[in-house]
Write a protein that holds these residues in place. Structure first.
Motif, mmCIF file in Angstrom:
data_model
loop_
_atom_site.group_PDB
_atom_site.id
_atom_site.type_symbol
_atom_site.label_atom_id
_atom_site.label_comp_id
_atom_site.label_asym_id
_atom_site.label_seq_id
_atom_site.Cartn_x
_atom_site.Cartn_y
_atom_site.Cartn_z
ATOM 1 N N ASP A 294 0.830 -1.208 0.000
ATOM 2 C CA ASP A 294 0.000 0.000 0.000
ATOM 3 C C ASP A 294 0.867 1.262 0.000
ATOM 4 N N ALA A 295 1.967 1.226 0.771
ATOM 5 C CA ALA A 295 2.879 2.368 0.791
ATOM 6 C C ALA A 295 3.594 2.523 -0.545
ATOM 7 N N ALA A 296 3.921 1.407 -1.183
ATOM 8 C CA ALA A 296 4.606 1.472 -2.477
ATOM 9 C C ALA A 296 3.710 2.101 -3.545
ATOM 10 N N LEU A 297 2.420 1.768 -3.533
ATOM 11 C CA LEU A 297 1.513 2.389 -4.496
ATOM 12 C C LEU A 297 1.382 3.880 -4.222
ATOM 13 N N GLY A 298 1.279 4.256 -2.951
ATOM 14 C CA GLY A 298 1.205 5.674 -2.628
ATOM 15 C C GLY A 298 2.438 6.436 -3.081
ATOM 16 N N ALA A 299 3.612 5.826 -2.886
ATOM 17 C CA ALA A 299 4.852 6.477 -3.312
ATOM 18 C C ALA A 299 4.918 6.596 -4.835
ATOM 19 N N LYS A 300 4.452 5.577 -5.530
ATOM 20 C CA LYS A 300 4.444 5.611 -6.991
ATOM 21 C C LYS A 300 3.521 6.709 -7.518
#
Length: 291
Positions: free
Chosen positions: A266-272
């Motif tokens: 979930d954090a990786a999608l937000g960062a992307k």
């Protein structure tokens, strides 16, 4: 960047975060069915050079107890407030049911220049919880506009979760079944993205177990393309219903819902998605900042 954060209780409970010296960019931030005021997300946007406002739009004084016939005018009044703060470019960032509201608002308020819909829907859904009358049944629209209910899809009462009693429930199958059961209502309840003038950015995870947000997002992209209105979608296959933006803390415990994903995914999608979110809203590197 130095920011100021002010909380208030009237005309609704809310928080306003802005960079020192203000900003010509204003963003209305809408939570989903948690109903919370998104203080951390507003701080994050303010540090990116935007004035950010989040309000409680149900469950407060004089408001419906649930997401039941919530007047969309609640949000147009919040945009009025952003304009009094000097906002010339207006964006709305909504998540889940807040994304549903953001997309509906963009159809009706021409002041909106950009929408970021996180874990969106392509349809208007029925109510969740009680209205101002305190009643939860029968199912009604989640929203009203100019005093009239917005067309919606109800939930199939014959659906039962696959999980055992007491286990968190994945509701994606309920949404998929309900749109099939009430197919004609679903056609009427489609969010008319082809009528948008605002820029639209969608963020959705492929492992969303609360509702099929990636499927919904792809439908919005397809209908937008057919109408000559390009819509950008940012996704990863392993993120769930609650993407987290850089600098945000962990989500609240899932409780009785299965949201899918993992904290890392979930954090990786937000960062992307974050650079595009700042860009479309008009933050430090966005269109309003360089105009």
């Amino acid at each position: 960047m130095e920011i100021t954060v002010d909380t208030f209780t009237a005309p609704w409970e809310g928080v306003l975060a802005e960079p020192a010296g203000g900003s010509s960019v204003g963003v209305l931030v809408l939570a989903g069915s948690s109903g919370r005021v998104e203080t951390d997300r507003c701080r994050l946007l303010a540090r990116a050079g935007m004035t950010a406002l989040s309000i409680r739009w149900f469950g407060g004084a004089g408001q419906p107890g649930g997401i039941c016939e919530v007047p969309l005018e609640t949000f147009t009044q919040a945009i009025d407030l952003l304009q009094t703060k000097g906002a010339e470019r207006i964006g709305v960032l909504g998540a889940s049911k807040g994304a549903e509201a953001a997309l509906l608002l963009a159809v009706r308020d021409p002041r909106i220049d950009a929408v970021v819909a996180v874990s969106p829907t392509s349809l208007v859904w029925g109510s969740l919880g009680p209205g101002v009358d305190g009643e939860s049944h029968p199912c009604r629209s989640s929203w009203t506009w100019q005093g009239k209910p917005v067309p919606f899809v109800a939930y199939d009462d014959d659906w039962t979760p696959a999980e055992a009693d007491g286990e968190p429930v994945a509701y994606t199958p309920l949404y998929e079944r309900s749109r099939q059961t009430f197919a004609e209502d679903a056609r009427r309840a489609a969010i008319p993205i082809e009528r948008f003038t605002a820029e639209v950015l969608l963020v959705a995870g492929g492992d969303d177990e609360l509702w099929p947000s990636l499927l919904f997002a792809r439908e919005l992209v397809s209908r937008g393309a057919s109408a000559g209105r390009p819509v950008k979608l940012i996704s990863t296959p392993d993120a769930g219903h609650r993407p987290r933006l850089p600098g945000e803390g962990p989500p609240a415990p899932s409780g009785r819902f299965r949201h899918g994903g993992t904290p890392e995914a979930d954090a990786a999608l937000g960062a992307k998605a974050w650079p595009d979110i700042v860009g479309v809203l008009g933050g430090r590197d966005g269109p309003a900042a360089t105009a």
